[in-house]
Design an enzyme around this catalytic site. Structure first.
Site, PDB file in Angstrom:
ATOM      1  N   ARG A  32      59.106  10.881 -20.137  1.00 12.94           N
ATOM      2  CA  ARG A  32      58.109  11.767 -19.538  1.00 12.94           C
ATOM      3  C   ARG A  32      56.739  11.534 -20.161  1.00 12.94           C
ATOM      4  O   ARG A  32      55.725  11.922 -19.603  1.00 12.94           O
ATOM      5  CB  ARG A  32      58.458  13.258 -19.720  1.00 12.94           C
ATOM      6  N   LYS A  81      58.389   4.603  -7.830  1.00 13.22           N
ATOM      7  CA  LYS A  81      59.406   4.659  -6.778  1.00 13.22           C
ATOM      8  C   LYS A  81      58.930   5.509  -5.606  1.00 13.22           C
ATOM      9  O   LYS A  81      59.196   5.175  -4.458  1.00 13.22           O
ATOM     10  CB  LYS A  81      60.712   5.192  -7.346  1.00 13.22           C
ATOM     11  N   THR A  82      58.228   6.585  -5.890  1.00  9.47           N
ATOM     12  CA  THR A  82      57.739   7.409  -4.778  1.00  9.47           C
ATOM     13  C   THR A  82      56.758   6.612  -3.947  1.00  9.47           C
ATOM     14  O   THR A  82      56.753   6.682  -2.723  1.00  9.47           O
ATOM     15  CB  THR A  82      57.068   8.693  -5.300  1.00  9.47           C
ATOM     16  N   GLN A 128      68.920   8.079 -15.028  1.00  4.94           N
ATOM     17  CA  GLN A 128      68.377   9.433 -14.981  1.00  4.94           C
ATOM     18  C   GLN A 128      69.319  10.403 -14.287  1.00  4.94           C
ATOM     19  O   GLN A 128      68.898  11.439 -13.781  1.00  4.94           O
ATOM     20  CB  GLN A 128      67.013   9.439 -14.272  1.00  4.94           C
ATOM     21  N   ASP A 142      66.092   9.854  -1.567  1.00  2.00           N
ATOM     22  CA  ASP A 142      65.451   9.887  -2.880  1.00  2.00           C
ATOM     23  C   ASP A 142      66.468  10.405  -3.909  1.00  2.00           C
ATOM     24  O   ASP A 142      67.359  11.171  -3.557  1.00  2.00           O
ATOM     25  CB  ASP A 142      64.234  10.824  -2.810  1.00  2.00           C
ATOM     26  N   GLU A 143      66.321  10.011  -5.155  1.00  3.68           N
ATOM     27  CA  GLU A 143      67.186  10.502  -6.237  1.00  3.68           C
ATOM     28  C   GLU A 143      68.667  10.348  -5.878  1.00  3.68           C
ATOM     29  O   GLU A 143      69.458  11.287  -6.021  1.00  3.68           O
ATOM     30  CB  GLU A 143      66.885  11.982  -6.534  1.00  3.68           C
TER      31      GLU A 143
END
Length: 826
Positions: free
Chosen positions: A656, A62-63, A280, A249-250
């Site tokens: 993770r 995504k980044t 998330q 973002d987020e």
DNA sequence: TGTATCTAGTTTTTT
DNA sequence: ACTAGATACA
């Protein structure tokens, strides 16, 4: 002071005649970076206009999509760097985004002034429009400490027993209201009645006091901007025009205030791209609203929704395990991660007798992975992480790792700028820069102890209030009126004089920094320089020195003192990166982290929350027990919502891991000094069997996992929970160690040469280190403090610590006591 | 004013 | 078990 009139003068907004869209589109350069994207990413990047929701699962790039999108906006000429508003939650994320945009474009991106955290951007905006909320543009930003101190004053002024009604509770309420963008007049009556029927009133009083102090807290940054936008359509319109493209973002972590802020800014052109993952969302407890992401399509009709589902991080087993768990949640937008990666290892599950054993097992496992095991190549400790639900779980690992000499780093805990000594030092700097900073004065007036207790401080308060001046000035008046006697008066005199000299030195430095004959903004002519030619760094040292603050910690014999001196040294070093103290203070208000580069490789220990956004080849997830994870409190207070957030946390944890993920639980654990037995986490039952390898001996509760049909009867419960009924035979530790599963595990473990010496470098140092001590030596340990060596066993020392009691510790973690104090700053 | 003793409350955390 | 914060006492 910047009023709206200066709006066009600011470089961030400087607008030379802009070529037409068409002209700029013609000038567009080729876009090789698009070829690096998968179809979904590419779709999200190329849909430049109109609302876009990018649902990006863990590890789906995504980044990359976000930064490529920014690069594409620039490259196609749709926007110039200063016309893009890109918001993140953390400074780290903002930094990373800047770097990656630059890399994608293959050139440094100058001037993306509007890429930053919500708070950093709001500070910039609020400084321009401060007067619209009765502030001056040089307002200070309070940290939670100042905030709490202020609230305590108001609470006692209102004659409320802060024992029954803790200030922290009020702080939490106010925070929550601000998160929902409620000003004092907007809090619903029901809510305002909280806190002994005084919540609303105290909130109002608090906001009034903040205006008096020309200060804001973190929540205000958003709240003020939202209310400015709502009350001043002209201001809003300017920014709607200016920020041609908005990226977030987020997005799943946004609270209501942030959501409103974004919606206002995007209302006109609707060029807003939000990236997030509802799976998330783990910050509901601090005001984040998953609802924001769930209803994006309603808010922005016709929004393009793109799902990024190809995962580039983890193996299929790990993804399947994560998917299996998260599938238990009802309120999701739904995504299915997939990968082209090779199969890899299954997620491993192991149960332990208690928390210490869990720590021991993980420690050994880490060491064997470090050496290389079962034909696997050796791994760096940097590649391994232990992710816990609650920070108190970390202790068991720290204790164990200290004992076996396994280097670790704990992420989280009090951050650098939150430490007491740093805050104290900063307060000294603040009072030197602005003598009217009352909160700073209160903090340092009796730190170090100057014999200025409550009484003396009250007198200062009185003097200041009756003359309508700041506290420092009040103190000066009090001294002139001889309203204070004895030792306190002399000390206060020294402090007041010192503050004056420091302030003069600050102004002086400002003169040096500016033009020779520049006029200072407050029109004050500096006194003849009593501290001539000092740089701000030197001045900082002088301040810490003259105030007696350095000496205070040098004389302190507690085990933390050397570390605190070290931190002060670090603080002064950090000053070197700034032109002056003011700039530094401004920076620190918003950037609370201070990452120092580490050289030695270390295992990372951190909370699940802290791990979001990170990845590690090897991940350990200990403490999967009902009550601990999912946390009982979360479930009690928020019911199903709470449980689902916990489940998302589990999902975050598993995802993770890149290659190896090990989940563990303990039947018994010491919590608040009491031994407690617990059942394995319900999330363990949700792990899909096909993707899990069970290492747990079946005799241990939870060892029945994956063998439901076989084990249900006599097997299973009883080991940990007394609740399971007295009919079950309570297994003993010996039973466990004799069980087939345990033996198999032991056998596997012995496949790798346990006797193999540890990394040679370490063992050489160990021998050397241990030889430099003998019984009776006084030693110092970073964590345990001072102690006496009682004996030596191999490379470990038996030490009786003054505070921590008897411990066995690897010699290289200890220094001779007389060396501990040597390394003092300044 | 400084210290010794007690008492309550212990998830997660950025800005 | 541990710590921070408040109260009691020297």
């Amino acid at each position: 002071m910047r009023a709206m009139s200066s709006f066009d003068e600011n470089d961030a907004f400087e607008s030379a005649a802009r070529p037409s869209l068409a002209a700029r589109a013609m000038a567009a350069r080729p876009a090789p970076y698009l070829d690096d994207l998968n179809p979904a990413q590419r779709e999200a990047v190329e849909a430049l206009d109109g609302p876009v929701l990018m649902l990006a699962g863990a590890g789906t790039g995504k980044t990359k999509a976000l930064t490529t999108r920014i690069a594409h906006l620039l490259n196609t000429g749709r926007a110039r760097p200063n016309e893009i508003l890109a918001v993140t939650f953390t400074n780290k994320a903002a930094r990373e985004m800047k770097e990656r945009v630059a890399r994608t474009l293959g050139q440094s991106v100058e001037g993306m002034p509007w890429m930053g955290t919500f708070h950093a951007i709001c500070v910039k905006l609020l400084r321009r429009h401060a007067e619209l909320v009765d502030l001056k543009s040089n307002f200070t930003i309070l940290d939670t400490d100042d905030q709490l101190r202020l609230l305590k004053q108001l609470i006692s002024a209102a004659n409320i027993d802060d024992k029954r009604w803790p200030a922290r509770m009020l702080a939490g309420l106010i925070d929550g209201w601000k998160n929902r963008a409620w000003g004092p007049s907007q809090v619903p009556a029901g809510e305002a009645a909280a806190y002994n029927n005084m919540g609303g009133e105290l909130y109002e009083a608090y906001q009034r006091r903040l205006v008096e102090l020309n200060a804001v807290d973190f929540g205000d940054l958003l709240l003020h901007m939202v209310s400015i936008f709502q009350k001043h359509p002209d201001v809003l319109a300017q920014y709607q025009r200016w920020f041609r493209y908005i990226l977030v973002d987020e997005y799943q972590d946004t609270n209501v205030a942030q959501y409103l802020w974004l919606r206002l800014l995007a209302a006109d052109h609707k060029n807003i791209c939000c990236v997030g993952d509802d799976d998330q969302s783990i910050y509901g407890w601090r005001g984040a609203e998953v609802g924001n992401i769930l209803r994006f399509e309603k808010d922005f009709p016709g929004a393009k929704v793109v799902r990024l589902e190809q995962n580039y991080r983890s193996t299929p087993h790990i993804l399947a395990a994560a998917s299996g768990v998260i599938a238990g949640n009802r309120s999701r937008l739904g995504k299915e991660l997939w990968t082209e990666a090779q199969e890899g290892e299954k997620v491993r599950l192991i149960g332990h007798w208690d928390g210490e054993e869990e720590a021991r097992w993980i420690g050994e496992e880490i060491e064997s992975l470090q050496r290389g095991t079962r034909g696997l190549p050796p791994r760096s400790l940097d590649d391994m992480a232990i992710l816990v639900r609650a920070s108190h779980q970390m202790r068991a690992f720290e204790d164990r790792f200290l004992t076996i000499g396994l280097p670790y780093r704990v992420i989280g805990g009090p951050r650098f700028y939150e430490r007491m000594e740093i805050r104290d030092a900063m307060a000294y700097f603040r009072i030197a820069v602005s003598p009217d900073d009352d909160l700073a004065f209160e903090r340092i007036v009796n730190t170090p102890k100057r014999g200025l207790g409550d009484k003396a401080q009250q007198k200062i308060q009185m003097a200041a209030r009756s003359n309508g001046v700041p506290l420092l000035e009040g103190a000066r008046i009090l001294l002139e009126e001889k309203g204070l006697g004895g030792k306190g008066a002399a000390e206060l005199r020294k402090l007041v004089d010192a503050c004056a000299r420091w302030h003069a030195a600050v102004l002086n430095a400002q003169l040096d920094f500016l033009d020779e004959d520049a006029v200072l903004d407050d029109g004050l002519v500096p006194l003849q320089p009593p501290l001539p030619g000092l740089s701000h760094v030197e001045l900082a040292e002088v301040i810490l020195d003259e105030s007696g603050y350095t000496a205070h910690w040098q004389n302190d014999k507690s085990p933390e003192a050397p570390g605190r001196l070290e931190n002060l040294k670090e603080l002064v070093k950090a000053l070197e990166n700034f032109d002056n103290l003011q700039g530094f203070l401004e920076h620190v208000a918003l950037i609370m982290d201070n990452e120092q580069e580490e050289t030695e490789e270390k295992v990372t220990i951190m909370t699940l929350h802290g791990a979001k956004g990170l990845e590690f080849p090897v991940v350990f997830l200990p403490g999967w027990e009902d009550g601990l994870f999912p946390s009982q409190r979360s479930m009690d207070e928020n019911g199903l919502k709470g449980l689902e957030e916990e489940r998302r946390l589990a999902y975050v944890g598993i995802t993770r891991a890149e290659e190896l993920c090990t989940i563990s639980f303990a039947a018994n654990r010491r919590l608040y000094g009491q031994w407690q037995s617990s059942m394995p986490s319900r999330f363990i039952d949700e792990l899909p069997e096909d993707h899990v390898e069970v290492l747990t001996p079946p005799g241990l509760y939870g060892g029945g996992y994956g063998a439901a049909g076989l084990n249900t009867g006599s097997m299973g419960a009883g080991f940990g929970t007394g609740l399971a009924g007295g009919m079950e035979q309570r297994a003993t530790k010996a039973d466990v160690y004799n069980s087939p599963g345990w033996k198999r595990m032991q056998a596997r473990r012995s496949e790798r040469p346990l006797s193999q010496p540890r990394e040679s470098r370490a063992s050489a140092i160990d021998l050397e280190a241990v030889s430099s001590f003998t019984a009776g030596n006084r030693v110092f340990h970073q964590k345990f403090g001072y102690g006496i060596v009682m004996g030596i066993e191999g490379d470990k020392l038996d030490i009786a610590f003054e505070k921590a009691g008897a411990k066995k510790v690897v010699a290289r973690f200890v220094v001779a006591a007389d060396q501990a104090g040597d390394d003092v700053p300044f």
